[in-house]
Motif scaffolding. Structure first.
Motif, PDB file in Angstrom:
ATOM      1  N   VAL A 105      40.436  37.773  35.982  1.00  0.00           N
ATOM      2  CA  VAL A 105      41.216  37.533  37.197  1.00  0.00           C
ATOM      3  C   VAL A 105      41.838  36.148  37.078  1.00  0.00           C
ATOM      4  O   VAL A 105      41.153  35.131  37.194  1.00  0.00           O
ATOM      5  CB  VAL A 105      40.338  37.634  38.455  1.00  0.00           C
ATOM      6  CG1 VAL A 105      41.183  37.370  39.706  1.00  0.00           C
ATOM      7  CG2 VAL A 105      39.668  39.004  38.535  1.00  0.00           C
ATOM      8  N   LEU A 128      46.272  39.529  36.476  1.00  0.00           N
ATOM      9  CA  LEU A 128      45.166  39.946  35.617  1.00  0.00           C
ATOM     10  C   LEU A 128      45.557  39.908  34.141  1.00  0.00           C
ATOM     11  O   LEU A 128      46.720  40.111  33.790  1.00  0.00           O
ATOM     12  CB  LEU A 128      44.741  41.385  35.950  1.00  0.00           C
ATOM     13  CG  LEU A 128      44.371  41.717  37.397  1.00  0.00           C
ATOM     14  CD1 LEU A 128      44.101  43.210  37.539  1.00  0.00           C
ATOM     15  CD2 LEU A 128      43.154  40.908  37.837  1.00  0.00           C
ATOM     16  N   ILE A 178      37.141  44.784  39.498  1.00  0.00           N
ATOM     17  CA  ILE A 178      37.423  43.394  39.909  1.00  0.00           C
ATOM     18  C   ILE A 178      37.012  43.111  41.345  1.00  0.00           C
ATOM     19  O   ILE A 178      37.130  41.973  41.810  1.00  0.00           O
ATOM     20  CB  ILE A 178      38.914  43.048  39.724  1.00  0.00           C
ATOM     21  CG1 ILE A 178      39.785  43.837  40.710  1.00  0.00           C
ATOM     22  CG2 ILE A 178      39.352  43.251  38.284  1.00  0.00           C
ATOM     23  CD1 ILE A 178      41.222  43.355  40.770  1.00  0.00           C
TER      24      ILE A 178
END
Length: 459
Positions: A390, A181, A362
């Motif tokens: 991501v 990330l 996410i």
């Protein structure tokens, strides 16, 4: 062997509690009460072992077998003893001492109050814990520095990596679900009117103190610093460089007993009173009013970050460049915004270990997707607005050479380093005074700790 290599340097996260100068009183063959072992002039107290185990568990380490744990302590103490004699290892005692107070405050920020923190870590007083933090940092520095000196030339060839994998592949851990990330975070900007409101409040408190109210009582009532409010805002024995620069500059420009005007720092606004100054140390009280953004300021922060997100989505700027240009998060601002694992510095993060707020944001995203702006808090509980990209999704799997070569290489190299240190330990043991309590005489240590060693029963 793998179990041992995990234990060999476990003490890099273990807390050694008391910095007691008892070595001058110890004679060969004699252990005074409470001492489990002596390595040169390094001492292991019986109480330390239990407390170190408690601390290790708090930090998420697996203490495991009593004898393995004891040997990890002995190994680390030997590294420390030798490091302090090594002229090529820099003495950082002063710098370590300066950082102890800062680290204490960082740990405190994770608890509702000081009492809860001291109970969790099993300390009686803040002084005891601060002394312990200084001791662990010193031990970690010297132990790791010596470990690095001993293993600095260690390396593994591709063939050695392959051999390691073939030998241990059924013992290697499975990789859990992971992600890579990147994050951009900004602090919502505080309006001029809001700043004036905070400054006016501190000025009113200052006037009340001038009229007879005690600084100490006003700090207990109004200060939003969880680490010092209950102590009347007092910080003792502050080393120069320990506090944030605006605080220190204001404090050191005061005469003893004098109060500052409101001072702005990254934590909010302070009213500071210099209590005492002695050389490079000083005592100060402060009253902190945090610059916590209100609903309108948070909404403005969301709008600002949403505009940055739009620029990234429209490919007018890369996430990396946007992180460098806009992010207020100093931990990853200069590394493309990439979030890293605090334990090993890896950019691969286990999903189960993610901050719950980020994990929620996410959920369901694909590779290269970017979250909408969302609100979170940093370690100091300051409000942030963030977006996360991501970069990669790694499903749980068995380690394989074809996909996890670098991880396996690191494991093979660590094993080789630990074997080098084990041999080094065995060469040093005969030439150093060592006493180990009789209760460990049945331990099957990997190194020859019980040979040429005084084994004594503590009384």
């Amino acid at each position: 062997m793998l179990k041992y290599t995990k234990c060999l340097f476990l003490l890099s996260v273990i807390l050694c509690l008391f910095n007691t100068n008892l070595s001058a009183q110890i004679k060969k063959g004699q252990l005074i009460d409470g001492i489990a072992a002596v390595i040169g002039d390094e001492i292991v107290l019986e109480s330390d072992i239990e407390d170190q185990a408690n601390y290790a568990k708090q930090q998420g380490a697996n203490v495991g077998d009593k004898c393995d744990f004891m040997e990890s302590i002995l190994n680390n103490k030997l590294l420390i003893f030798e490091a302090k004699k090594d002229t090529l290892i820099e003495n950082r005692s002063a710098a370590i001492k300066e950082m102890a107070g800062t680290k204490y405050s960082q740990i405190l920020s994770q608890f509702p109050d000081e009492k809860a923190m001291l109970a969790a870590y099993k300390f009686r007083t803040s002084y005891e814990m601060k002394t312990a933090i200084e001791k662990i940092d010193a031990d970690n520095y010297y132990g790791q520095a010596k470990y690095g000196r001993i293993t600095e030339k260690a390396d593994v060839t591709p063939n050695e990596v392959t051999d390691f994998y073939n030998q241990f592949k059924y013992q290697l851990p499975n990789v859990k679900d992971e992600v890579v990330l990147s994050k951009i975070s900004i602090f919502p900007k505080i309006s001029a009117a809001h700043k004036k409101e905070i400054i006016d409040k501190l000025n009113k408190i200052k006037e009340d103190i001038k009229k007879g109210e005690s600084f100490e009582n006003q700090a207990r009532i109004y200060s939003e610093d969880e680490g010092s409010a209950a102590l009347g805002g007092l910080y003792k024995n502050i080393n120069m460089g320990q506090m944030v620069k605006p605080f220190e500059a204001a404090a050191l420009n005061l005469q003893e007993g004098e109060m500052s005007d409101p001072v702005e720092s990254e934590f909010g606004y302070h009213l500071i009173q210099l209590v005492k100054r002695n050389g490079k140390k000083y005592d100060a009280r402060h009253i902190l009013i945090k610059s916590t953004p209100n609903a309108d300021e948070i909404a403005a922060g969301r709008k600002e970050l949403d505009s940055i997100r739009t620029l990234i989505m429209d490919k007018k700027i890369t996430f990396k460049d946007a992180a460098y240009k806009y992010s207020d998060d100093k931990s990853n601002k200069f590394s493309a915004g990439i979030m890293t694992n605090n334990q090993d510095g890896s950019d691969k993060l286990e999903k189960l270990g993610l901050d719950p707020t980020i994990s929620y944001q996410i959920a369901g995203l694909k590779k290269n997707d970017i979250t909408e702006p969302f609100q979170q808090e940093d370690q100091q509980k300051r409000k942030l607005i963030s977006i996360v990209q991501v970069n990669d999704i790694i499903d749980a799997h068995q380690l394989e050479l074809s996909t996890d070569y670098e991880r396996i290489k690191d494991m093979a190299l660590n094993k080789k380093k630990n074997e080098i240190v084990e041999k080094w330990v065995n060469t040093k043991i005969p030439s150093i005074f060592i006493s180990i309590d009789n209760k460990y005489k049945d331990c099957k240590f990997h190194s020859n700790w019980l040979k040429n060693t005084v084994v004594t029963t503590a009384k």
